[in-house]
Motif scaffolding. Structure first.
Motif, PDB file in Angstrom:
ATOM      1  N   ALA A  46     -18.855  43.673   8.950  1.00 45.87           N
ATOM      2  CA  ALA A  46     -19.065  43.226   7.571  1.00 45.87           C
ATOM      3  C   ALA A  46     -20.309  43.866   6.949  1.00 45.87           C
ATOM      4  O   ALA A  46     -20.401  43.990   5.731  1.00 45.87           O
ATOM      5  CB  ALA A  46     -19.174  41.705   7.508  1.00 45.87           C
ATOM      6  N   CYS A  47     -21.226  44.311   7.790  1.00 49.55           N
ATOM      7  CA  CYS A  47     -22.495  44.881   7.321  1.00 49.55           C
ATOM      8  C   CYS A  47     -22.499  46.406   7.311  1.00 49.55           C
ATOM      9  O   CYS A  47     -23.552  47.019   7.138  1.00 49.55           O
ATOM     10  CB  CYS A  47     -23.623  44.387   8.222  1.00 49.55           C
ATOM     11  N   THR A  48     -21.332  47.040   7.471  1.00 44.07           N
ATOM     12  CA  THR A  48     -21.277  48.496   7.608  1.00 44.07           C
ATOM     13  C   THR A  48     -21.784  49.210   6.358  1.00 44.07           C
ATOM     14  O   THR A  48     -21.382  48.896   5.241  1.00 44.07           O
ATOM     15  CB  THR A  48     -19.841  48.960   7.923  1.00 44.07           C
ATOM     16  N   VAL A  49     -22.683  50.156   6.579  1.00 46.03           N
ATOM     17  CA  VAL A  49     -23.165  51.083   5.556  1.00 46.03           C
ATOM     18  C   VAL A  49     -23.122  52.469   6.193  1.00 46.03           C
ATOM     19  O   VAL A  49     -22.827  52.599   7.380  1.00 46.03           O
ATOM     20  CB  VAL A  49     -24.595  50.740   5.076  1.00 46.03           C
ATOM     21  N   MET A  50     -23.418  53.480   5.415  1.00 51.52           N
ATOM     22  CA  MET A  50     -23.467  54.832   5.964  1.00 51.52           C
ATOM     23  C   MET A  50     -24.922  55.264   6.098  1.00 51.52           C
ATOM     24  O   MET A  50     -25.713  55.084   5.174  1.00 51.52           O
ATOM     25  CB  MET A  50     -22.681  55.804   5.090  1.00 51.52           C
ATOM     26  N   LEU A  51     -25.245  55.801   7.267  1.00 53.18           N
ATOM     27  CA  LEU A  51     -26.571  56.325   7.541  1.00 53.18           C
ATOM     28  C   LEU A  51     -26.388  57.791   7.889  1.00 53.18           C
ATOM     29  O   LEU A  51     -25.752  58.112   8.889  1.00 53.18           O
ATOM     30  CB  LEU A  51     -27.228  55.556   8.701  1.00 53.18           C
ATOM     31  N   PRO A  70     -30.522  59.520   4.687  1.00 51.43           N
ATOM     32  CA  PRO A  70     -30.029  58.766   3.537  1.00 51.43           C
ATOM     33  C   PRO A  70     -29.115  57.612   3.941  1.00 51.43           C
ATOM     34  O   PRO A  70     -28.305  57.732   4.866  1.00 51.43           O
ATOM     35  CB  PRO A  70     -29.269  59.807   2.723  1.00 51.43           C
ATOM     36  N   VAL A  71     -29.266  56.511   3.232  1.00 49.01           N
ATOM     37  CA  VAL A  71     -28.437  55.319   3.398  1.00 49.01           C
ATOM     38  C   VAL A  71     -27.530  55.221   2.182  1.00 49.01           C
ATOM     39  O   VAL A  71     -27.980  55.424   1.041  1.00 49.01           O
ATOM     40  CB  VAL A  71     -29.309  54.046   3.505  1.00 49.01           C
ATOM     41  N   ARG A  72     -26.269  54.920   2.428  1.00 43.75           N
ATOM     42  CA  ARG A  72     -25.327  54.737   1.314  1.00 43.75           C
ATOM     43  C   ARG A  72     -24.635  53.403   1.508  1.00 43.75           C
ATOM     44  O   ARG A  72     -24.131  53.095   2.585  1.00 43.75           O
ATOM     45  CB  ARG A  72     -24.311  55.868   1.302  1.00 43.75           C
ATOM     46  N   THR A  73     -24.632  52.605   0.446  1.00 44.34           N
ATOM     47  CA  THR A  73     -23.985  51.300   0.480  1.00 44.34           C
ATOM     48  C   THR A  73     -22.801  51.318  -0.486  1.00 44.34           C
ATOM     49  O   THR A  73     -22.632  52.265  -1.262  1.00 44.34           O
ATOM     50  CB  THR A  73     -24.958  50.183   0.057  1.00 44.34           C
ATOM     51  N   VAL A  74     -22.027  50.264  -0.462  1.00 43.34           N
ATOM     52  CA  VAL A  74     -20.863  50.193  -1.344  1.00 43.34           C
ATOM     53  C   VAL A  74     -21.273  50.294  -2.810  1.00 43.34           C
ATOM     54  O   VAL A  74     -20.528  50.822  -3.635  1.00 43.34           O
ATOM     55  CB  VAL A  74     -20.029  48.919  -1.044  1.00 43.34           C
ATOM     56  N   GLU A  75     -22.474  49.837  -3.129  1.00 46.60           N
ATOM     57  CA  GLU A  75     -22.955  49.935  -4.512  1.00 46.60           C
ATOM     58  C   GLU A  75     -23.158  51.384  -4.931  1.00 46.60           C
ATOM     59  O   GLU A  75     -23.176  51.678  -6.127  1.00 46.60           O
ATOM     60  CB  GLU A  75     -24.285  49.176  -4.667  1.00 46.60           C
ATOM     61  N   GLY A  76     -23.301  52.290  -3.974  1.00 44.91           N
ATOM     62  CA  GLY A  76     -23.497  53.699  -4.265  1.00 44.91           C
ATOM     63  C   GLY A  76     -22.200  54.470  -4.483  1.00 44.91           C
ATOM     64  O   GLY A  76     -22.236  55.666  -4.759  1.00 44.91           O
TER      65      GLY A  76
END
Length: 161
Positions: A46-51, A70-76
């Motif tokens: 549920a906490c998956t983001v891209m690093l 860089p970190v990318r979240t669903v908001e990105g």
């Protein structure tokens, strides 16, 4: 301790302990609430983001190991008014039921499509396996990933002369 993070293309400075999970920094310090706290053990996704382009479970990634990656979240990926291709595919396929897992599912799927724009069904299933959906919309999620891949291939092909 102070850390500088690049999240969704923007630089942020946060003051926190070295062992603070990236998830807490995203949610509490940066008000990026797409990634959810599910299990806190890196078992649900549920906490998956891209690093640095790879999917990670941010509940078990200490902020101190992020560094300059860089970190990318669903908001990105898009906005409410202009969702990204994958977000739109999840909407079109009605892939969310309760919605709790969806941001993590979308980020895991985005990482796959970034590396493999034409994944097979087997590749999609294998790649998505670490993320859990308790509502059982797995088939809709798979259709959404296929739809996004088809859309992205169409966009890539449509721009060529």
């Amino acid at each position: 301790m102070s850390y500088e993070l690049q999240v969704n293309g923007k630089r942020h400075r946060v003051d926190t302990d070295a062992d603070t999970p990236l998830l807490y920094v995203l949610r509490n310090d940066l008000q990026l609430n797409g990634a959810k706290f599910g299990c806190g053990l890196g078992q649900c996704g549920a906490c998956t983001v891209m690093l640095d382009g790879a999917p990670v479970m941010s509940c078990i990634v200490p902020v101190s190991v992020v560094g300059k990656r860089p970190v990318r979240t669903v908001e990105g990926l898009g906005t409410v008014d202009k969702p990204g291709v994958l977000q739109q595919a999840f909407i079109d396929e009605q892939a969310a039921q309760c919605g709790y897992c969806i941001a993590g599912m979308i980020m895991r799927a985005q990482a796959l499509l970034d590396k493999h724009p034409a994944p097979t069904d087997a590749q999609i299933r294998s790649h998505m396996m670490p993320n859990l959906c308790r509502c059982g919309t797995h088939m809709r999620i798979l259709r959404a990933v296929r739809r996004a891949a088809d859309t992205l291939r169409g966009q890539a092909g449509g721009g060529r002369s």
